[in-house]
Design a protein around this motif. Structure first.
Motif, short mmCIF file in Angstrom:
data_model
loop_
_atom_site.label_atom_id
_atom_site.label_comp_id
_atom_site.label_asym_id
_atom_site.label_seq_id
_atom_site.Cartn_x
_atom_site.Cartn_y
_atom_site.Cartn_z
N VAL A 1 2.45 47.32 22.69
CA VAL A 1 3.70 46.57 22.70
C VAL A 1 3.31 45.12 22.92
CG1 VAL A 1 5.88 46.16 23.89
CG2 VAL A 1 5.03 48.50 23.61
N ALA B 1 6.42 51.91 29.62
CA ALA B 1 5.91 53.28 29.65
C ALA B 1 6.63 54.17 28.62
CB ALA B 1 6.06 53.86 31.05
N TRP B 2 7.82 53.77 28.17
CA TRP B 2 8.57 54.54 27.18
C TRP B 2 7.94 54.46 25.80
CZ3 TRP B 2 14.10 52.17 27.98
CH2 TRP B 2 14.55 52.43 29.28
N TYR B 3 7.25 53.37 25.54
CA TYR B 3 6.78 53.10 24.19
C TYR B 3 5.32 53.46 24.02
CZ TYR B 3 11.03 50.31 24.08
OH TYR B 3 12.32 49.89 24.17
N LYS B 4 5.00 53.82 22.82
CA LYS B 4 3.61 54.07 22.47
C LYS B 4 2.93 52.70 22.30
CE LYS B 4 1.06 56.47 18.88
NZ LYS B 4 1.21 57.21 17.63
N PRO B 5 1.82 52.48 22.96
CA PRO B 5 1.13 51.19 22.83
C PRO B 5 0.68 50.98 21.40
CG PRO B 5 0.23 52.49 24.64
CD PRO B 5 1.16 53.37 23.90
#
Length: 141
Positions: A32, A26-30
């Motif tokens: 991943v 959830a921290w990363y912008k898709p």
């Protein structure tokens, strides 16, 4: 695209990886790219004299899929895409090799996979990965 290698064994710390991974994604912008890897020990001695190489490969595949099943179920439940890999050999060396081959940005793994007694005599896989990896390694308790 961020690429994560997630080495998994059947230890409690590996099983906690699914929860950590879910929160971390959830921290990363898709998107991943998630690569799940389990490493099976090579069969020793004269096993090859009695069992052909295809049977040995199938054995490693089946055992690897059993180890990966809990984390795959969690990721499937949340519709998180991943790729699976089953390696054979020295765990630390195979983990780092896969990370290089897949051009991963980070290795995220459990902090310990074996009892402290076993790790004392044979060495900790996470410690060896930290030592030989040339990319970031996150250890999850």
């Amino acid at each position: 695209m961020l690429k994560l290698l997630i080495p998994v064994d059947d230890s409690p710390s590996s099983l906690r990886l699914a929860e950590h991974l879910y929160a971390r994604l959830a921290w990363y912008k898709p998107p991943v790219e998630v690569h799940l890897l389990t490493v099976r020990p090579a069969l020793h001695g004269d096993v090859g004299m009695f069992i052909d190489s295809e049977q040995i490969r199938q054995f490693h595949q089946e055992e690897g899929l059993k180890v990966l099943a809990p984390i795959r179920e969690r990721l499937d439940a949340d519709s998180i895409p991943y790729q699976i890999h089953i390696g054979v050999g020295d765990p630390a060396e195979v983990i780092v090799q896969y990370a290089r081959e897949k051009d991963c940005d980070e290795i995220v793994m459990g902090a310990s996979g074996r009892s402290p007694f076993a790790a004392f005599f044979t060495g900790s896989v996470p410690a060896r990965v930290l030592h030989i990896a040339d990319l970031p390694v996150s250890l999850i308790k």
